[in-house]
Enzyme design. Structure first.
Site, PDB file in Angstrom:
ATOM      1  N   HIS A   1       0.867  -1.175   0.000  1.00  0.00           N
ATOM      2  CA  HIS A   1       0.000   0.000   0.000  1.00  0.00           C
ATOM      3  C   HIS A   1       0.909   1.232   0.000  1.00  0.00           C
ATOM      4  O   HIS A   1       2.012   1.186   0.543  1.00  0.00           O
ATOM      5  CB  HIS A   1      -0.833  -0.055   1.289  1.00  0.00           C
TER       6      HIS A   1
ATOM      7  N   ASP B   1       2.994  -4.616   8.109  1.00  0.00           N
ATOM      8  CA  ASP B   1       1.744  -3.854   8.011  1.00  0.00           C
ATOM      9  C   ASP B   1       0.592  -4.852   8.129  1.00  0.00           C
ATOM     10  O   ASP B   1       0.332  -5.630   7.214  1.00  0.00           O
ATOM     11  CB  ASP B   1       1.742  -3.125   6.659  1.00  0.00           C
TER      12      ASP B   1
ATOM     13  N   GLN C   1      -4.670  -5.461   7.024  1.00  0.00           N
ATOM     14  CA  GLN C   1      -5.675  -6.403   6.513  1.00  0.00           C
ATOM     15  C   GLN C   1      -5.680  -7.728   7.264  1.00  0.00           C
ATOM     16  O   GLN C   1      -6.586  -8.545   7.069  1.00  0.00           O
ATOM     17  CB  GLN C   1      -5.434  -6.669   5.010  1.00  0.00           C
TER      18      GLN C   1
ATOM     19  N   LYS D   1     -10.260  -0.822  10.238  1.00  0.00           N
ATOM     20  CA  LYS D   1     -10.431  -1.981   9.353  1.00  0.00           C
ATOM     21  C   LYS D   1     -10.746  -3.235  10.159  1.00  0.00           C
ATOM     22  O   LYS D   1     -10.956  -4.308   9.606  1.00  0.00           O
ATOM     23  CB  LYS D   1      -9.170  -2.204   8.525  1.00  0.00           C
TER      24      LYS D   1
ATOM     25  N   CYS E   1      -4.743   2.295  -3.701  1.00  0.00           N
ATOM     26  CA  CYS E   1      -3.508   2.813  -3.080  1.00  0.00           C
ATOM     27  C   CYS E   1      -2.356   1.829  -3.230  1.00  0.00           C
ATOM     28  O   CYS E   1      -1.498   1.712  -2.355  1.00  0.00           O
ATOM     29  CB  CYS E   1      -3.709   3.131  -1.600  1.00  0.00           C
TER      30      CYS E   1
HETATM   31  N1  PMP Z   1      -1.820  -0.961   4.531  1.00  0.00           N
HETATM   32  C1  PMP Z   1      -2.820  -1.663   3.997  1.00  0.00           C
HETATM   33  C2  PMP Z   1      -2.550  -3.065   3.536  1.00  0.00           C
HETATM   34  C3  PMP Z   1      -4.089  -1.089   3.885  1.00  0.00           C
HETATM   35  O1  PMP Z   1      -5.083  -1.794   3.357  1.00  0.00           O
HETATM   36  C4  PMP Z   1      -4.290   0.242   4.341  1.00  0.00           C
HETATM   37  C5  PMP Z   1      -5.637   0.933   4.216  1.00  0.00           C
HETATM   38  N2  PMP Z   1      -6.249   0.764   2.955  1.00  0.00           N
HETATM   39  C6  PMP Z   1      -3.225   0.922   4.901  1.00  0.00           C
HETATM   40  C7  PMP Z   1      -2.004   0.286   4.985  1.00  0.00           C
HETATM   41  C8  PMP Z   1      -3.339   2.326   5.418  1.00  0.00           C
HETATM   42  O2  PMP Z   1      -4.138   2.363   6.551  1.00  0.00           O
HETATM   43  P1  PMP Z   1      -4.584   3.737   7.179  1.00  0.00           P
HETATM   44  O3  PMP Z   1      -5.084   4.584   6.053  1.00  0.00           O
HETATM   45  O4  PMP Z   1      -5.668   3.354   8.133  1.00  0.00           O
HETATM   46  O5  PMP Z   1      -3.392   4.328   7.863  1.00  0.00           O
END
Ligand code: PMP
Length: 408
Positions: free
Chosen positions: A124, A202, A205, A228, A366
């Site tokens: 991401h 990270d 998910q 999430k 993203c």
């Molecule tokens: N990493 C992953 C795999 C994500 O799916 C997301 C959110 N789409 C993020 C990071 C970023 O998370 P946040 O916007 O809540 O900081």
């Protein structure tokens, strides 16, 4: 069929009975972007604001103590859930984005110049851009673990990259939000450690879908976002190993993170407060604890089993449609399906589905480098949660078929 009652669960999520666009029932398949919140989470937040709202750690008065206790109980509960050794290894942040920026700015300021930071092709943007900024600031190199066509990572190439030059840090997601790939993070942590690097995982998910034990994985840093995982927005977790957090300089300065302050110089508070400048999202920590409690009450194994059933049911149905391509086919992937029907733009599909009350995500999610790899502008993504049903999938497939007919 789930071992829990999906019908009962759906009653905990009032938003799922919403009707939109001329009384169409809401079908919410955008769970990888953010999940819905059960009443237990919502009520815990209003309970806090109605009955014990106060700032933490400062006052001697009763409400401040209640708020402090609730926030620290949340920290301890999350420590237990992640199986961290100490509660002070659990830092409250806004989410994965802030966690990555904290590690990039603080940890990477302590590593020798010219070392490399390695991230994967599946990341991401929030697990790419902070490393790029820090590499520029601290004179570090960047290297990328390539992906295979099925959406898995090329681990042989990863091994080669680790021996190419000294590595400070490896950043990888546990589960890809765009493709659903579950990465072998335990093995990747072992490989990073053998090369003398630390690993930042990270877990945005993974936390909603599986049990995570940070010690068993060998994580040095592990981050997730509450929103999430059925919790509120604006709150998330950065787990860091005590030795690392102790050796790192503060990320932000302000109240709460100091021991002493003079005009010339300040000294830092002990963990975790060194990294928690300013008034925290107290309500968020309380809501996040309730969200994790909710997940644990159903059971993450039960949740994963049911979500996998939804995934194969939907995958089979999509594979029955003519000329539709699913991107990311890693074995045992998470309940995320990224696809494009031939001859249709993802955005048009998303718009037509929305008119039928179906919420999916369209675009690059993203994760633009993944789309570049496949040579596509984006995909339609359906991502499932334990409150979704096979009936919703049937409805989605029927409306998708109609949308495809209209667009071809
Ligand atoms: N990493 C992953 C795999 C994500 O799916 C997301 C959110 N789409 C993020 C990071 C970023 O998370 P946040 O916007 O809540 O900081």
């Amino acid at each position: 069929t789930a071992v829990f009652s999906v019908e009962d669960i759906r009653r905990d999520f009032p938003i799922l009975s919403t009707r939109i666009h001329h009384n169409k029932p809401l079908v919410y398949f955008d769970n990888a972007a953010t999940s819905q919140k059960p009443l237990q989470v919502i009520n815990s937040i209003s309970e806090y604001y109605n009955h014990y709202n106060s700032n933490v750690h400062r006052g001697v008065h009763a409400l401040s103590q209640l708020a402090t206790e609730a926030m620290e109980a949340a920290r301890e509960y999350i420590r237990l859930h992640l199986n961290a050794r100490f509660a002070h290894e659990i830092l409250f942040v806004r989410g994965v984005t802030e966690a990555a920026n904290l590690v990039a700015n603080s940890y990477l300021s302590t590593v020798p110049k010219d070392q490399q930071v390695v991230f994967s092709a599946l990341e991401h943007h929030s697990n790419i851009v902070p490393w790029q900024l820090a590499a520029e600031r601290y004179g570090l190199h960047l290297n990328v673990i390539p992906m295979n066509h099925d959406g898995t990572l090329d681990l042989q190439a990863y091994e080669d990259i680790l021996t190419a030059r000294p590595t400070a840090l490896v950043a990888v997601n546990h589960i890809s939000n765009a493709l659903g790939t579950i990465n072998p993070v335990r093995q990747m942590a072992e490989m990073a450690h053998r090369a003398g690097a630390v690993i930042f995982i990270d877990g945005a998910q993974s936390i909603p879908h599986m049990e995570v034990d940070v010690q068993a994985i060998g994580a040095d840093f592990y981050a997730f976002s509450g929103h999430k995982a059925y919790g509120p927005t604006g709150i998330g977790i950065l787990y860091g190993r005590e030795e690392l957090l102790d050796s790192m300089p503060p990320y932000m300065g302000g109240g709460e993170m100091i021991k002493t302050v003079t005009y010339q110089k300040s000294t830092w508070a002990d963990l975790p407060f060194k990294f928690e400048a300013g008034t925290p999202d107290i309500a968020g920590t309380i809501g996040l604890k309730e969200a994790i409690r909710y997940l644990r009450n159903i059971g993450l194994e039960q949740i994963a089993a049911y979500e996998n059933e939804l995934l194969s049911y939907a995958t089979d149905a999509l594979n029955n449609l003519d000329g539709l391509h699913i991107y990311g086919q890693a074995p045992g992937k998470a309940p995320v399906i990224s696809f494009i029907p031939d001859g249709c733009h993802p955005y048009d599909i998303g718009t037509l589905l929305d008119q039928q009350g179906i919420a999916v995500r369209t675009g690059h999610h993203c994760a633009q480098p993944i789309m570049d790899y496949y040579g596509i502008p984006g995909t339609v993504r359906a991502s499932f949660a334990f409150y979704n049903t096979k009936e919703e999938i049937d409805y989605f497939i029927a409306k998708l078929e109609r949308a495809i007919q209209m667009l071809r």
